[in-house]
Write a protein that holds these residues in place. Sequence first.
Motif, PDB file in Angstrom:
ATOM      1  N   PHE A  40     -12.003  12.354   0.808  1.00 29.43           N
ATOM      2  CA  PHE A  40     -11.937  12.086   2.050  1.00 29.43           C
ATOM      3  C   PHE A  40     -11.415  10.741   1.979  1.00 29.43           C
ATOM      4  O   PHE A  40      -9.980  10.572   2.202  1.00 29.43           O
ATOM      5  N   LEU A  41     -11.670   9.792   0.822  1.00 30.23           N
ATOM      6  CA  LEU A  41     -11.302   7.994   1.680  1.00 30.23           C
ATOM      7  C   LEU A  41     -10.823   7.653   0.057  1.00 30.23           C
ATOM      8  O   LEU A  41      -9.153   7.641   0.464  1.00 30.23           O
ATOM      9  N   PHE A  42     -10.705   9.087  -0.617  1.00 31.21           N
ATOM     10  CA  PHE A  42      -9.734   8.818  -2.335  1.00 31.21           C
ATOM     11  C   PHE A  42      -9.579   9.783  -2.613  1.00 31.21           C
ATOM     12  O   PHE A  42      -9.280  10.601  -3.563  1.00 31.21           O
ATOM     13  N   PRO A  43      -8.344  10.643  -1.806  1.00 33.36           N
ATOM     14  CA  PRO A  43      -7.681  11.613  -2.659  1.00 33.36           C
ATOM     15  C   PRO A  43      -7.104  11.244  -3.544  1.00 33.36           C
ATOM     16  O   PRO A  43      -6.529  10.638  -4.199  1.00 33.36           O
ATOM     17  N   GLU A  44      -7.036  12.882  -4.045  1.00 36.03           N
ATOM     18  CA  GLU A  44      -5.689  13.068  -5.448  1.00 36.03           C
ATOM     19  C   GLU A  44      -4.469  12.400  -4.796  1.00 36.03           C
ATOM     20  O   GLU A  44      -3.719  12.853  -3.905  1.00 36.03           O
ATOM     21  N   ARG A  45      -3.946  10.914  -5.672  1.00 35.34           N
ATOM     22  CA  ARG A  45      -2.416  10.494  -5.249  1.00 35.34           C
ATOM     23  C   ARG A  45      -1.542  10.857  -5.982  1.00 35.34           C
ATOM     24  O   ARG A  45      -1.094  11.659  -6.744  1.00 35.34           O
ATOM     25  N   GLU A  46      -0.465  11.601  -5.019  1.00 35.23           N
ATOM     26  CA  GLU A  46       0.479  12.430  -5.422  1.00 35.23           C
ATOM     27  C   GLU A  46       1.545  11.222  -6.894  1.00 35.23           C
ATOM     28  O   GLU A  46       2.128  11.993  -8.212  1.00 35.23           O
ATOM     29  N   ASP A  47       1.752  10.319  -7.056  1.00 41.45           N
ATOM     30  CA  ASP A  47       2.132   9.692  -7.887  1.00 41.45           C
ATOM     31  C   ASP A  47       0.877   9.021  -9.601  1.00 41.45           C
ATOM     32  O   ASP A  47       1.537   8.716 -10.310  1.00 41.45           O
ATOM     33  N   GLY A  48       0.400  10.536  -9.481  1.00 43.63           N
ATOM     34  CA  GLY A  48      -0.338   9.940 -10.741  1.00 43.63           C
ATOM     35  C   GLY A  48      -1.339   9.346 -10.677  1.00 43.63           C
ATOM     36  O   GLY A  48      -2.429   9.594 -12.100  1.00 43.63           O
ATOM     37  N   LYS A  49      -1.776   8.115 -10.342  1.00 38.60           N
ATOM     38  CA  LYS A  49      -2.700   7.144 -10.378  1.00 38.60           C
ATOM     39  C   LYS A  49      -4.099   7.684 -10.390  1.00 38.60           C
ATOM     40  O   LYS A  49      -4.370   8.199  -9.660  1.00 38.60           O
ATOM     41  N   PRO A  50      -4.806   6.601 -10.560  1.00 39.51           N
ATOM     42  CA  PRO A  50      -6.449   7.390 -10.502  1.00 39.51           C
ATOM     43  C   PRO A  50      -6.860   6.860  -8.442  1.00 39.51           C
ATOM     44  O   PRO A  50      -5.771   6.562  -7.810  1.00 39.51           O
ATOM     45  N   PRO A  51      -7.660   7.968  -7.926  1.00 40.88           N
ATOM     46  CA  PRO A  51      -7.469   8.139  -6.592  1.00 40.88           C
ATOM     47  C   PRO A  51      -8.125   6.088  -5.756  1.00 40.88           C
ATOM     48  O   PRO A  51      -7.739   6.426  -4.993  1.00 40.88           O
ATOM     49  N   ARG A  52      -8.885   5.795  -7.074  1.00 40.03           N
ATOM     50  CA  ARG A  52      -9.230   4.561  -6.432  1.00 40.03           C
ATOM     51  C   ARG A  52      -8.519   3.770  -6.762  1.00 40.03           C
ATOM     52  O   ARG A  52      -9.389   2.169  -6.879  1.00 40.03           O
ATOM     53  N   TRP A  53      -7.462   3.476  -7.019  1.00 42.87           N
ATOM     54  CA  TRP A  53      -6.324   2.610  -7.832  1.00 42.87           C
ATOM     55  C   TRP A  53      -6.072   1.291  -6.852  1.00 42.87           C
ATOM     56  O   TRP A  53      -6.019   2.213  -5.704  1.00 42.87           O
ATOM     57  N   CYS A  54      -6.307  -0.005  -7.311  1.00 46.50           N
ATOM     58  CA  CYS A  54      -5.721  -1.003  -5.975  1.00 46.50           C
ATOM     59  C   CYS A  54      -4.715  -1.123  -6.434  1.00 46.50           C
ATOM     60  O   CYS A  54      -4.429  -1.915  -7.342  1.00 46.50           O
ATOM     61  N   PRO A  55      -3.818  -1.038  -5.299  1.00 42.08           N
ATOM     62  CA  PRO A  55      -2.326  -1.720  -5.903  1.00 42.08           C
ATOM     63  C   PRO A  55      -1.846  -3.350  -5.821  1.00 42.08           C
ATOM     64  O   PRO A  55      -1.855  -3.895  -6.747  1.00 42.08           O
ATOM     65  N   LEU A  56      -3.033  -4.068  -5.596  1.00 42.34           N
ATOM     66  CA  LEU A  56      -3.036  -5.523  -5.011  1.00 42.34           C
ATOM     67  C   LEU A  56      -3.592  -5.884  -6.492  1.00 42.34           C
ATOM     68  O   LEU A  56      -2.734  -7.496  -7.583  1.00 42.34           O
ATOM     69  N   CYS A  57      -4.656  -5.528  -6.809  1.00 38.32           N
ATOM     70  CA  CYS A  57      -4.644  -5.430  -8.886  1.00 38.32           C
ATOM     71  C   CYS A  57      -3.750  -5.203  -9.607  1.00 38.32           C
ATOM     72  O   CYS A  57      -3.788  -6.022 -10.294  1.00 38.32           O
ATOM     73  N   ALA A  58      -3.048  -3.811  -9.378  1.00 44.64           N
ATOM     74  CA  ALA A  58      -2.547  -3.719 -10.331  1.00 44.64           C
ATOM     75  C   ALA A  58      -0.853  -5.081  -9.980  1.00 44.64           C
ATOM     76  O   ALA A  58      -0.121  -4.996 -11.007  1.00 44.64           O
ATOM     77  N   GLU A  59      -0.084  -5.413  -8.577  1.00 43.72           N
ATOM     78  CA  GLU A  59       0.542  -5.995  -8.378  1.00 43.72           C
ATOM     79  C   GLU A  59       0.449  -7.366  -8.883  1.00 43.72           C
ATOM     80  O   GLU A  59       1.621  -7.783  -9.423  1.00 43.72           O
ATOM     81  N   GLN A  60      -0.491  -7.552  -8.858  1.00 38.38           N
ATOM     82  CA  GLN A  60      -1.673  -9.364  -9.894  1.00 38.38           C
ATOM     83  C   GLN A  60      -1.924  -9.147 -11.204  1.00 38.38           C
ATOM     84  O   GLN A  60      -2.305  -9.765 -11.571  1.00 38.38           O
ATOM     85  N   GLY A  61      -1.640  -8.260 -11.526  1.00 40.68           N
ATOM     86  CA  GLY A  61      -2.116  -7.797 -13.065  1.00 40.68           C
ATOM     87  C   GLY A  61      -2.931  -8.402 -13.469  1.00 40.68           C
ATOM     88  O   GLY A  61      -3.910  -8.525 -14.750  1.00 40.68           O
TER      89      GLY A  61
END
Length: 846
Positions: free
Chosen positions: A576-597
Motif C-alpha cells: 500500500f505505502l510503496f506500490p510499483e512505480r510507473e517510471d521503473g524506479k524501486p518502490p522505496r526510492w527516495c527522490p530527495l536522495c537521488a536529487e542530491q546524489g
Amino acid sequence: MQLVIVESPAKAKTIEKYLGKNFKVLASYGHVRDLPPKDGSVRPDEDFAMDWEVYADQRNRKQVKAIADAAKDSDRLILATDPDREGEAISWHVLELLKKRKALPSAVERVTFNAITKKAVTDAMKAPRELDQDLIDAYLGRRALDYLFGFTLSPVLWRKLPGAKSAGRVQSVALRLICEREREIEVFKADEYWSVVAKMEHDGTAFDGRLVRYDGKKLEKLTLGNKGDADAAKAAVEQGRFTVEEVETKPLKRSPAPPFTTSTLQQEAARKLGFSASHTMRCAQSLYEAGAITYMRTDGVQMDMSAIMAARDAIADRFAEDYRPEKPRFYQSKAKNAQEAHEAIRPTSFKKDRAGSGDEAKLYDLIYKRAMASQMATAQLERTTVTMRDPTGKHELRATGQVVKFPGFLAVYSESFDDKSDNDDDNLLPVMRRGDAPAKKTVEATQHFTQPPPRFSEASLVKRLEELGIGRPSTYASTIQTLRDRDYVRMEKNRFFAEDSGRLLTAFLERFFPRYVAYDFTAELEEELDDVSGGRAEYKALLSTFWRDFKPKSDEVMERQPSEVTEVLDEFLADFLFPEREDGKPPRWCPLCAEQGREGGELHLRGGRYGAFIGCENYPECNFRRKFGQPGSDDGSDDGAMGEHPETGETIERKSGRFGPYVQMGTGKDAKRASIPKDIDDFDLEWAVKMLGLPRVIGPHPETGKDIEAGSWRYGPAVRHDGTYGKLQNTREIFEIGMNRAVDLLAEAASQKGGRGRGSREPLKVLGKTEAGDDVKLMDGRYGPYITDGNVNATIPKDKDKGALTLEEALTLIAEKAAKGPAKKRKRKAPAKKKAAPKKKAAAKK
C-alpha cells in the motif's frame, strides 16, 4: 405510595398521568452507575469481579438520592425501564443501589411495555414479574468484555502506535470495514467503455434506444472500449433504418417491505431524510417517550395482531377495498442473529398520521407510512421491452420501460436503496407494434469508466454490520459516533473516508491482533452473548475463554519495542505505502536522495510524536518525509488540492495538522487557514471558500455602531461584538443568522457574564446567591471546575469533590481568592542559554 422508576423525565411525566395519585414516577436519567474508567474495575483474577460507581454528574447524584428517599417512604417499588437488555440492567443497578442504602421497599416488581399508551402501561402493571437474571448476566458479560478489550488494548496502542487513541471490540471491526473499502477503491483500475444511444420518437413520445448488438455480436459492458470503436458503431446506427421486430410485455409484482427495525429505520432515515444514526435515535426516543411509537430498539419485523388489524382498518378508510389484501401479511427477519424479542417499530395508533414537530414529525411520517404500507396490497407493474433491428439484422437497439398498472402499497411508500442501477425501466414507452419504424432524431456515443465500489454511508455501513451479525442495532449509532470522535474517519458528502490514524490502527490490529478484528470471531461473540441472555450459557465462562487468549497476546505485543512494531507494519503495509512505480524506479526510492546524489535512500514507515509518516533511511542527512497514506508522492507535500478560489484564483488545499484537519489558501506567513468543522459532513470547495472568508460581518450593532461578526472562534461557532461572544448551535448558523437573533444572543451573553468573554456558557450548577444577590455558579473551565460570583473566579481544590461543594464552602473560596487580589501576570522568561556555553567557559578556565 407506589414508586415507579423509568429512564427519562419525559417518560415519567407521561406514565404518571396514566397511573393516578397513588403512584410516584421518577426518572433515573438512564444508567445510574458504571464501571470506573480505570484499571482494576474488572478483575479477572477474582472471578471477574466488577466495581461500580455512581456517575459523578451532580444531576445524577441528586436524582439517585431522590429515588432512595422516595423508596424509603414507599410500600412497593416498580421497575418499569425499557424492555431490553439495557433496560433490565438499569433496573438491576437501581435495585442494587437501594439495597446498599437500605432503602428497599418490602415489595419489588418488574414491569415492561412496548408502547407508552394508557392501555399498555395499565396492562403491564397488572402483570409484574421478577428481574430477568439471564438478561442481566448478558449485560454484565458484554460490559466486562468491552471493558477488558478496551482497557487492555488501549495502553498497548498508546505505547506502540503513535497517534492512536483507543480501540473497541465492535468499533475496531467497523473501522476495518471502512478501511478495507478504502483499499479496494485505491487499487481499483478504471476501464474505459462507451455506450451508443439513439434518441427516438414515435407517436409524439420520445424514448431512448440503446445499442445492444453490433455487427452481429452481442455488446457486453466493455465491448466498445475506445472512441474509434464507439464512433464506428455510432455511424452504423446513424446509417441504419430500424424497425420494431419484437415487443415483449411481462407483468411484474412488488411486495411491501416489513415495518422498521432499529437498523432499517437508521438506514432509511439516512437515505430519505439525511439523518445520522444518532440523530435518528434521538428523534425516535422522543417519539417513544411521547407515546407516539412503539419501542425503537428492536430487530423484530412483526407487528402485534391488534396493530395489524388497526392498520388494515386505516387502509380501508383511506383507500379502495382492493388496496387491502384478503389476508394480513406476516414477516420474518432475515438479519443474522436477530432475536425478534419485540415488535417492529410502528405507530401506537394508526388513527394518528402526524406526531411531533420538525425532524421528529418527519421521522414519524416515515414510520407511519412504512408500517401502513407493510399491510397493503401488492403493486402490479408491467415491464415492456422493445427490440428494433436494421435491415441487415446485424445491429439491434433495445428500449425498455415500466408502467404501474395498480400502485398498491406504492400509493403510500416506496423503499429506497443505496445502490441505484442505471437501467431505463422507469421510462414511459409509446405503444409500438411489430413493423413500426420509430423516427431516429440523433445518435450519441458516450464515454464511461467503470466505477470502484462506493464508500460506505451510514446507511450502508449499518446494513453491512447487520448482515455480518456484528454489534446490535442499539449500538450502531454510538459505534459510528466514536469513530468520528476519535478522528479515525471523516464524513464528506455523507460518505466515510478513512483517516491516516484509522488506517494505521486497522493495520496494527490486523497484523498483531488478527483474531479480534475478524468478522466471524466478533459475530460469534454476539451469538455467545445471545446464548447468555437466553439462559443457554454462563457469562463468566465466556469471559474466561476470551481472557485466556487475549491477555497473553496483549502482553506479548506490549513487550515489543516500538521500533520493532513499526518495522513489522512497514513490511505489512509495503504494497500500500510503496506500490510499483510507473517510471521503473524501486518502490522505496527516495527522490530527495537521488536529487542530491546520496547513495541508498530507501523510504520506510516511521513513528513520530503526532503519528506515523514516511521518511528516508538516510535521516538526518535526508529530511524527506510524506504523510502516511500518500503512496507514490515524490515531493513529500500534502496532496490535498480541493480547487481554486472563485475570486482570487488561488489554490485551496486540505491539510491535516496537530489539531485536526484544516484548509489553507496561499503559502508562508500570508497563507489563510481555517479549521474544518466536525459538524459539516459534506465539506467541499464551496464550504472551504466560506470558512476561509470568516469572520462574516452581520452589520453594525444598533446601540454601539460597532460591527457584529459571526465566525468559528476558539470555543466554536459564535457571534462576537466588543469582546462578548454569543454561542451558536452549529457551523451552518454562522452563515444564516441575522441581526435580530445576533443582538438577542449577545444581550443574553452579556447578562450572564458581565458583558465580557464567553458569556453564553451554561453553569454546571447555581449553588445560591451572595449577600449582594449575585448568583454563585459552578462552572467547567478550560483548566478544570471553578466557582464564580460574576466578579471573582476561584479554583476548586483537586481534593474537593465539585459535586459535593456547598454554598458556604464556595463563598469561602471566593473570599480567599478576593483577599489575595488579582493574579499577577507572569513575566516572560528570557530564552535559556545554550547548554554548551558553560562547558566552553569551563574549558577556558582550565
